[in-house]
Design an enzyme around this catalytic site. Structure first.
Site, PDB file in Angstrom:
ATOM      1  N   CYS A 119       0.784  -1.236   0.008  1.00 37.58           N
ATOM      2  CA  CYS A 119      -0.178   0.120  -0.081  1.00 37.58           C
ATOM      3  C   CYS A 119       0.907   1.209  -0.019  1.00 37.58           C
ATOM      4  O   CYS A 119       0.652   2.136  -0.643  1.00 37.58           O
ATOM      5  CB  CYS A 119      -1.090  -0.029   1.273  1.00 37.58           C
ATOM      6  N   CYS A 120       1.919   1.366   0.804  1.00 36.04           N
ATOM      7  CA  CYS A 120       2.920   2.445   0.859  1.00 36.04           C
ATOM      8  C   CYS A 120       3.586   2.676  -0.402  1.00 36.04           C
ATOM      9  O   CYS A 120       3.715   3.727  -0.979  1.00 36.04           O
ATOM     10  CB  CYS A 120       3.869   2.189   1.811  1.00 36.04           C
ATOM     11  N   CYS A 202      -1.048   8.089   7.289  1.00 34.37           N
ATOM     12  CA  CYS A 202      -2.331   7.757   6.627  1.00 34.37           C
ATOM     13  C   CYS A 202      -3.493   7.497   7.955  1.00 34.37           C
ATOM     14  O   CYS A 202      -2.980   6.776   8.772  1.00 34.37           O
ATOM     15  CB  CYS A 202      -2.181   6.920   5.834  1.00 34.37           C
ATOM     16  N   CYS A 205      -3.587   3.806   9.160  1.00 30.77           N
ATOM     17  CA  CYS A 205      -2.275   3.234   9.818  1.00 30.77           C
ATOM     18  C   CYS A 205      -1.758   4.086  11.025  1.00 30.77           C
ATOM     19  O   CYS A 205      -0.448   3.850  11.345  1.00 30.77           O
ATOM     20  CB  CYS A 205      -1.231   3.034   8.797  1.00 30.77           C
ATOM     21  N   CYS A 228       7.580   4.224   6.043  1.00 32.81           N
ATOM     22  CA  CYS A 228       6.538   3.927   5.046  1.00 32.81           C
ATOM     23  C   CYS A 228       7.232   3.567   3.764  1.00 32.81           C
ATOM     24  O   CYS A 228       6.515   3.113   3.091  1.00 32.81           O
ATOM     25  CB  CYS A 228       5.901   5.425   4.562  1.00 32.81           C
TER      26      CYS A 228
END
Length: 244
Positions: A119-120, A202, A205, A228
């Site tokens: 995702c990062c 985010c 998280c 990240c």
């Protein structure tokens, strides 16, 4: 540029500015031909206003790259807009993930539940690398006290695999230095700081931090993850700085 030449440049920069203050390092880096064309990458997070203010009073036309992952807190987006206007940032570049890639790999915004690294990479790392195309280096707000992996951080380091230089003007600052600078310059704090978020990423998280906890413990809580990914190359933590 050959890797040996890049190492020589970084070594020379660290030697030249070894005893300079943070704002002096920033000011000289923005003008030193050996540092090249630089952009400031800012999360507009809990401590970002310090470096943003330094840029605004040093060279307000410096490109400022802000990555909107499209999963940020609403408070961060409002804070970003307010700071950009207050500090008169003249070249703010808001970068977002590739829309087609998002639709293909994370249309339901659930990737962070299955694979936070992926995702990062999707929402931060790859968009940043695209945004930095054409720059010789970038300015970060990293500091030695933040995590163990940053304990030997230098003012100038090499981003392995890209041929770019990273500039860390605040590398030697302590948390009290950040607080003092903000107070002396009457800079607004991120609204989430007063609600227990000393480190802000985010929304899915990031969690509040309890008294006595490490300030970054609210990032990816209960996971073996502290970064990240934007300071990684090919999935590996970059530790290629040349000692000052």
């Amino acid at each position: 540029m050959p890797q040996s030449d890049l190492y020589a440049r970084v070594r020379a920069l660290n030697d030249r500015y070894r005893h300079h203050s943070a704002i002096s390092v920033l000011e000289h880096a923005l003008r030193d031909p050996q540092a090249g064309k630089l952009a400031l990458v800012s999360s507009f997070g809990a401590e970002s206003v310090v470096l943003l203010h330094m840029v605004s009073v040093t060279q307000a036309a410096t490109p400022v790259i802000f990555i909107d992952t499209e999963m940020l807190f609403a408070e961060t987006l409002v804070y970003q807009q307010e700071l950009a206007e207050r500090l008169n940032l003249r070249d703010l570049r808001i970068i977002r993930p590739d829309a087609q890639e998002l639709a293909r790999t994370d249309a339901k915004q659930t990737l962070h539940r299955r694979d936070t690294d992926a995702c990062c990479a999707l929402r931060k790392t790859r968009p940043l690398q695209r945004a930095l195309s054409g720059f010789d280096g970038w300015i970060t707000g990293r500091k030695r006290y933040q995590t163990g992996t940053r304990a030997t951080l230098d003012f100038f380091e090499i981003e392995d695999g890209t041929g770019r230089i990273k500039v860390n003007p605040l590398a030697h600052w302590a948390r009290d230095d950040i607080r003092t600078y903000m107070e002396e310059n009457r800079l607004p704090r991120h609204p989430l700081v007063s609600r227990g978020y000393p480190s802000i990423g985010c929304m899915p998280c990031t969690t509040p931090v309890k008294p006595g906890e490490d300030p970054r413990s609210g990032r990816w809580r209960d996971q073996d993850k502290t970064e990240c990914g934007i300071h990684f190359v090919n999935g590996k933590l970059v530790r290629k700085g040349v000692s000052a």
